[in-house]
Design an enzyme around this catalytic site. Structure first.
Site, mmCIF file in Angstrom:
data_model
loop_
_atom_site.group_PDB
_atom_site.id
_atom_site.type_symbol
_atom_site.label_atom_id
_atom_site.label_comp_id
_atom_site.label_asym_id
_atom_site.label_seq_id
_atom_site.Cartn_x
_atom_site.Cartn_y
_atom_site.Cartn_z
ATOM 1 N N GLU A 83 29.432 -28.485 -14.906
ATOM 2 C CA GLU A 83 29.485 -29.243 -16.164
ATOM 3 C C GLU A 83 29.109 -28.319 -17.317
ATOM 4 O O GLU A 83 28.258 -27.440 -17.140
ATOM 5 C CB GLU A 83 28.511 -30.425 -16.108
ATOM 6 C CG GLU A 83 28.910 -31.452 -15.064
ATOM 7 C CD GLU A 83 27.919 -32.609 -14.922
ATOM 8 O OE1 GLU A 83 26.902 -32.630 -15.659
ATOM 9 O OE2 GLU A 83 28.170 -33.493 -14.081
ATOM 10 N N HIS B 68 29.248 -37.196 -18.029
ATOM 11 C CA HIS B 68 27.950 -37.454 -17.389
ATOM 12 C C HIS B 68 27.074 -38.371 -18.268
ATOM 13 O O HIS B 68 25.946 -38.036 -18.618
ATOM 14 C CB HIS B 68 27.215 -36.131 -17.099
ATOM 15 C CG HIS B 68 26.176 -36.283 -16.021
ATOM 16 N ND1 HIS B 68 25.830 -35.263 -15.168
ATOM 17 C CD2 HIS B 68 25.404 -37.342 -15.643
ATOM 18 C CE1 HIS B 68 24.897 -35.681 -14.329
ATOM 19 N NE2 HIS B 68 24.615 -36.948 -14.596
#
Ligand code: NAI
Length: 628
Positions: free
Chosen positions: A488, A511
């Protein structure tokens, strides 16, 4: 040498200025209430800072008050509620030293005496003004012959008292400092629990944020083990203001930092810190822990604790707390929304509309009612999703590596395979343990029904991304929602790179499953609560690394907290030391994990330093502290 304690009343013994409160009562229905109260406050402050002749200030305030004798009863009731917290908890001090305590105040005996005598202070040790009333009970003024109605009144009272011994003054105002200035006191303690005045702080010998601090420095404390204002809290990474407020309210000395700190910076900053609060960026490494000389607890104001070396903390007796279910509901709500979105093919329809395409059609659009959802991982989130999904009319199936009680009508599956073969919607809620890497891969997609809806809001590495991509492209997966990814971006500036970008009916989110303002607030409430419980009672419930012990209250007992390396025979050694010191144990609690043993012993007797030294001296002791 005898010691005498001179204590101020307004904003010291009580949290408030009594005349302000009297004004609230006496001006209750007065048309100029607001203006007059403000004026009274301004005059009080001006007087406190030494900027106004005292008698003038008193005259002006009484004129504005419009008060009567019958208002005093309500005032006294209200002041009783407003005694300073640290005074309340140190009632013993007043009883024990009543012959040596004087209340010297520019306020009025009429309300001071009823309050302080309840604490054991002698009536003839209260020096203050008295009101004058007219025949109809109106407060018209004060006794002008009383020295406390004039400037330097406190100094004059002290001179008259002629105390022989050490004199300590505790107060928040300039008139308290004047006693020291006149050479009539050994020390002036600026009391800041309720108000802080710059010019008083400058002149103080010592700043006392509470009475605990005063008693501690003078070795007279009996109510608490250690003044909370000496507990230093360092909060990094912009922790929610609510957490800051809670910790400050508890009396801790709180330092906040907007960003994170790197290892070297934190190694420096951690010195003297008792409680460290971080979010996900700050790495609490073994080296940081080595440099921590006072650290008791680390609060992770988030869910994950991978950023903390939990074992290093454990070996140094540092308890770590997080907020494991503060954002549970947020994740569940997003999952529900996404299931509905995907069942209606909304993602593609919305994008189409923004591109000018009108795609009105019912094909491949379904209600969620009556569909089968399979929840993989029935922990905090999985089980909560189970309940909410059921209320939407879904049939719930779940699979968990451990035996978990199904909530409501949820059906348990014996294996992952059984679950995947049964359901129309798969939602992953397992934890991120390393064994779960790629637990959903080509084989598992093969087990799923054709046209399944698939959600991963758990951890990125749990799903083999290539296999997911193939399953979406082949139509095996009709719609997918992915919130977490194997890699990420670290910041919002970094580009998000993934093979999943651009796929049909695939919702990608950054997220944010748990990212709601409510969750942030829940975290800010939860973590300080756990830390304060640990500091105040030794309870470690919900600690991530410590053996979990939920302890009862310990009225009338001292609580000894012993943390040691987990070796055989330490409990026996602790009890031998206690027996040798003739100590009666009223309760004892022990819990261990692979690395440490945590023993709590409640004792009903006075103990001396020799006992604590002997307990600290037991081999393999990591930390020892006493609560009382
Ligand atoms: P939890 O620890 O309460 O529940 C996890 C459950 O998964 C446990 O019951 C465990 O026994 C089970 N489990 C673990 N491995 C398994 C396996 N291989 N097969 C079957 N069951 C297995 O965790 P919680 O709080 O429910 O969180 C679940 C996941 O959600 C975690 O991975 C967490 O990191 C993630 N999460 C994601 C958020 C987001 O923003 N997307 C926010 C909060 C949590």
């Amino acid at each position: 040498m005898e010691k005498y304690f001179i204590i101020d009343f307004d904003s010291t013994f009580t949290k408030v200025e009594a005349l302000d409160i009297l004004g609230e009562i006496s001006l209750e229905s007065h048309p100029e209430k607001k203006e007059r109260l403000q004026k009274i406050k301004d005059i009080t402050d001006k007087g406190m800072d030494g900027g106004l002749n005292f008698r003038e200030s008193l005259d002006q305030r009484i004129g504005l008050l419009n008060a009567r004798r019958e208002h005093l009863g309500s005032l006294i009731d209200s002041l009783k509620e407003k005694v300073s917290n640290s005074f309340k908890r140190n009632k013993d001090f007043f009883e024990t030293y009543k012959d040596h305590i004087y209340i010297i105040s520019n306020g009025f005996k009429d309300f001071i005496v009823p309050i302080v005598t309840e604490y054991g202070v002698k009536e003839d040790h209260v020096h203050a003004n008295s009101f004058h009333f007219d025949d109809e009970g109106r407060i018209t003024g004060f006794d002008p012959d009383n020295v406390l109605s004039s400037n330097n009144g406190k100094v004059k009272v002290l001179k008259n008292l002629g105390l022989l011994g050490d004199v300590y003054v505790i107060g928040d105002g300039y008139t308290d400092y004047e006693i020291k200035e006149a050479g009539l006191a050994n020390k002036f303690y600026a009391f800041t629990e309720n108000v802080e005045r710059e010019n008083i702080l400058e002149n103080a010998d010592h700043v006392a944020p509470s009475l605990d601090e005063f008693l501690f420095v003078n070795k007279m404390n009996t109510a608490i083990s250690y003044p909370k204002n000496r507990i230093k809290v360092l909060l990094l990474e912009n922790i929610h203001p609510r957490a800051v407020e809670i910790m400050k309210h508890e009396g801790y000395k709180v330092e906040i930092y907007p960003g994170g700190l790197d290892e070297a910076e934190l190694c420096e900053k951690i010195k003297g810190v008792s409680i460290l609060g971080i979010r996900s960026k700050t790495q609490v490494t073994a080296k940081v822990i080595e440099n921590a000389d006072r650290l008791m607890a680390v609060g992770a104001f988030c869910i994950g604790t991978n950023q903390i070396d939990l074992d290093a903390c454990l070996r140094r007796g540092v308890a770590v707390f997080n907020a494991p279910f503060s954002n549970t509901r947020s994740v569940v709500e997003l999952a529900i929304a996404e299931i509905i979105f995907l069942m209606r093919n909304l993602r593609d329809k919305i994008i189409g509309m923004h591109e000018g395409k009108w795609m009105k059609s019912a094909s491949s659009s379904f209600e969620v009612r009556g569909k089968k959802i399979g929840i993989v991982g029935y922990g905090n989130i999985g089980s909560q999703l189970s309940v909410v999904a059921e209320t939407f009319g879904l049939d719930v199936y779940y699979y968990d590596a451990e035996d978990k009680l199904g909530l409501g009508n949820a059906s348990r599956c014996e294996s992952l395979e059984e679950l995947l073969k049964t359901v129309d919607i798969v939602s992953l809620h397992v934890d991120g343990r390393p064994e779960n890497k790629n637990m959903i891969s080509e084989r598992e997609f093969g087990w799923m029904r054709d046209g399944v809806i698939f959600l991963n809001l758990a951890r990125g590495h749990v799903v083999d991304i290539k296999a997911l991509k193939n399953a979406i492209e082949s139509g095996k997966v009709k719609g997918a929602a992915v919130d977490v990814f194997p890699v990420e971006p670290k910041t919002n500036e970094e580009e998000f790179v993934s093979e999943l970008r651009g796929l049909k009916n695939t919702i990608l989110t950054p997220h944010i499953g748990g990212s709601t303002l409510e969750a942030q607030e829940n975290i800010a409430d939860f973590v300080p609560g756990k830390i304060m419980q640990y500091v105040n009672s030794g309870s470690t419930s919900n600690s991530v690394n410590f053996p979990n012990l939920q302890l009862p209250d310990f009225p009338d007992a001292h609580r000894l907290i012993h943390i040691h390396e987990n070796m055989p025979g330490i409990l026996a050694k602790i009890n031998k030391v206690l027996a040798e010191h003739d100590i009666n144990i009223v309760g004892q609690y022990l819990k261990t994990n692979e690395l440490i043993g945590y023993v709590i012993t409640d004792i009903d007797k006075e103990y001396d330093k020799k006992l604590t030294n002997a307990l600290k001296g037991i081999d393999h002791t990591i930390k020892f502290r006493v609560l009382y």
